[in-house]
Write a protein that holds these residues in place. Sequence first.
Motif, PDB file in Angstrom:
ATOM      1  N   ASP A  92     -14.822 -23.839 -39.831  1.00 31.33           N
ATOM      2  CA  ASP A  92     -14.705 -23.627 -38.391  1.00 31.33           C
ATOM      3  C   ASP A  92     -15.915 -22.834 -37.918  1.00 31.33           C
ATOM      4  O   ASP A  92     -16.079 -21.665 -38.270  1.00 31.33           O
ATOM      5  CB  ASP A  92     -13.408 -22.881 -38.082  1.00 31.33           C
ATOM      6  CG  ASP A  92     -13.162 -22.739 -36.580  1.00 31.33           C
ATOM      7  OD1 ASP A  92     -14.044 -23.157 -35.790  1.00 31.33           O
ATOM      8  OD2 ASP A  92     -12.101 -22.221 -36.206  1.00 31.33           O
ATOM      9  N   LYS A  93     -16.756 -23.453 -37.101  1.00 32.43           N
ATOM     10  CA  LYS A  93     -17.979 -22.798 -36.628  1.00 32.43           C
ATOM     11  C   LYS A  93     -17.874 -22.349 -35.180  1.00 32.43           C
ATOM     12  O   LYS A  93     -18.880 -21.999 -34.565  1.00 32.43           O
ATOM     13  CB  LYS A  93     -19.157 -23.765 -36.787  1.00 32.43           C
ATOM     14  CG  LYS A  93     -19.418 -24.182 -38.236  1.00 32.43           C
ATOM     15  CD  LYS A  93     -20.550 -25.171 -38.362  1.00 32.43           C
ATOM     16  CE  LYS A  93     -20.191 -26.508 -37.779  1.00 32.43           C
ATOM     17  NZ  LYS A  93     -19.019 -27.149 -38.449  1.00 32.43           N
ATOM     18  N   ASP A  95     -17.183 -20.216 -31.806  1.00 28.61           N
ATOM     19  CA  ASP A  95     -17.495 -18.830 -31.438  1.00 28.61           C
ATOM     20  C   ASP A  95     -16.667 -18.467 -30.218  1.00 28.61           C
ATOM     21  O   ASP A  95     -15.526 -18.902 -30.079  1.00 28.61           O
ATOM     22  CB  ASP A  95     -18.999 -18.715 -31.171  1.00 28.61           C
ATOM     23  CG  ASP A  95     -19.507 -17.282 -31.248  1.00 28.61           C
ATOM     24  OD1 ASP A  95     -18.671 -16.370 -31.315  1.00 28.61           O
ATOM     25  OD2 ASP A  95     -20.727 -17.082 -31.240  1.00 28.61           O
ATOM     26  N   ALA A 280     -20.716 -26.444 -33.559  1.00 32.75           N
ATOM     27  CA  ALA A 280     -19.685 -25.452 -33.222  1.00 32.75           C
ATOM     28  C   ALA A 280     -18.274 -26.004 -33.341  1.00 32.75           C
ATOM     29  O   ALA A 280     -17.355 -25.495 -32.700  1.00 32.75           O
ATOM     30  CB  ALA A 280     -19.916 -24.932 -31.795  1.00 32.75           C
ATOM     31  N   ASP A 282     -14.818 -27.721 -35.670  1.00 37.46           N
ATOM     32  CA  ASP A 282     -13.967 -27.451 -36.828  1.00 37.46           C
ATOM     33  C   ASP A 282     -13.513 -28.807 -37.365  1.00 37.46           C
ATOM     34  O   ASP A 282     -12.662 -29.465 -36.777  1.00 37.46           O
ATOM     35  CB  ASP A 282     -12.764 -26.602 -36.417  1.00 37.46           C
ATOM     36  CG  ASP A 282     -11.850 -26.290 -37.598  1.00 37.46           C
ATOM     37  OD1 ASP A 282     -12.248 -26.560 -38.746  1.00 37.46           O
ATOM     38  OD2 ASP A 282     -10.739 -25.775 -37.370  1.00 37.46           O
TER      39      ASP A 282
END
Length: 329
Positions: A92-93, A95, A280, A282
């Motif tokens: 999971d990137k 933010d 960004a 997942d």
Amino acid sequence: MIRLAARPGPWKRARVSAVLASALGLLMLLHSWIPNRIGGLGSLVETFLPWFGLFVPVLLARALWRRSACATVALVLPVVVWLNLFGGLLGDKSDEAGDLTVVSHNVGADNPDPAGTARDLAASGADVLALEELTARASGTYERELATAYPYHAVLGTVGVWSRLPLSDTRAVDTAMDVGPLADTLPAGARAAENRALRTTVTTDRGPLAVYVAHLGSVRVLPGSGFRTDDRDRGAKALAKAVAAEPDKRVVLLGDLNGTTDDREFTGLTSQLRPVQDAAGDGFGFTWPARFPVARIDQVLVRGVRPTRSWVLPATGSDHLPVAAGVSW
């Protein structure tokens, strides 16, 4: 004793499995070498490339069952190649929420509940909402249902954009759908009704943002001719040309591109724009078909802004899933 001596050693068992494992690794490693001139085979393989990883546990089970050290070691190649290609998508990137939330959805020409779809999309909290595959029958429903949440909107042909922020300089983008000797004879009204891409400027408190909405041509798998992507490929090239000429530094492309970003035919776009799911997201973020998604053909690509989140929204009455992304300056 004679029978034991004649049994193959651990390095000689299941040679077929070892060859298959090596071939699988080389196929994924050298997928760009597969020619498209043979029934679009290269694009077909690249569309479903992540799924080739499913052959690894199958071959591993066969190797363990045959107790073959050779076949087991051979699996190192496809595992390393697959992880190199797609391992970055496993975590999971995401933010923070981002300064702006955008949503794109192919609402489906045969959607039985456009009003419900519109309400679901409005509830997503999107600041900018892009819709594709609008029909003359359903466009009015979307306009009515989205009017309260989105005071600004524009519809050109089968694509539209709704926004909480002001829009300006909205115009059609040619995706080269009309080709052949009869293309120039089509009346302007007919071409406008079938328009499949637009470009607009969203006015934000950080400056202008160029937003493209596109629905590229469909692909077909046909007996005798293979994976047919001619219309889509022409559209991808035309769209890449339009983006290359875009003067604004901040660009967001939203739409149903009828292809994954692994497909070589999108190199013109991905060399200029960054897929938010890669940056960004997942997981793979598959979007089609909605009942059992196997490919991400609905995309959000950006330039000049920072992707902060990327996710897939719940199903509506469409055969596609909506995609959402957060971006920041």
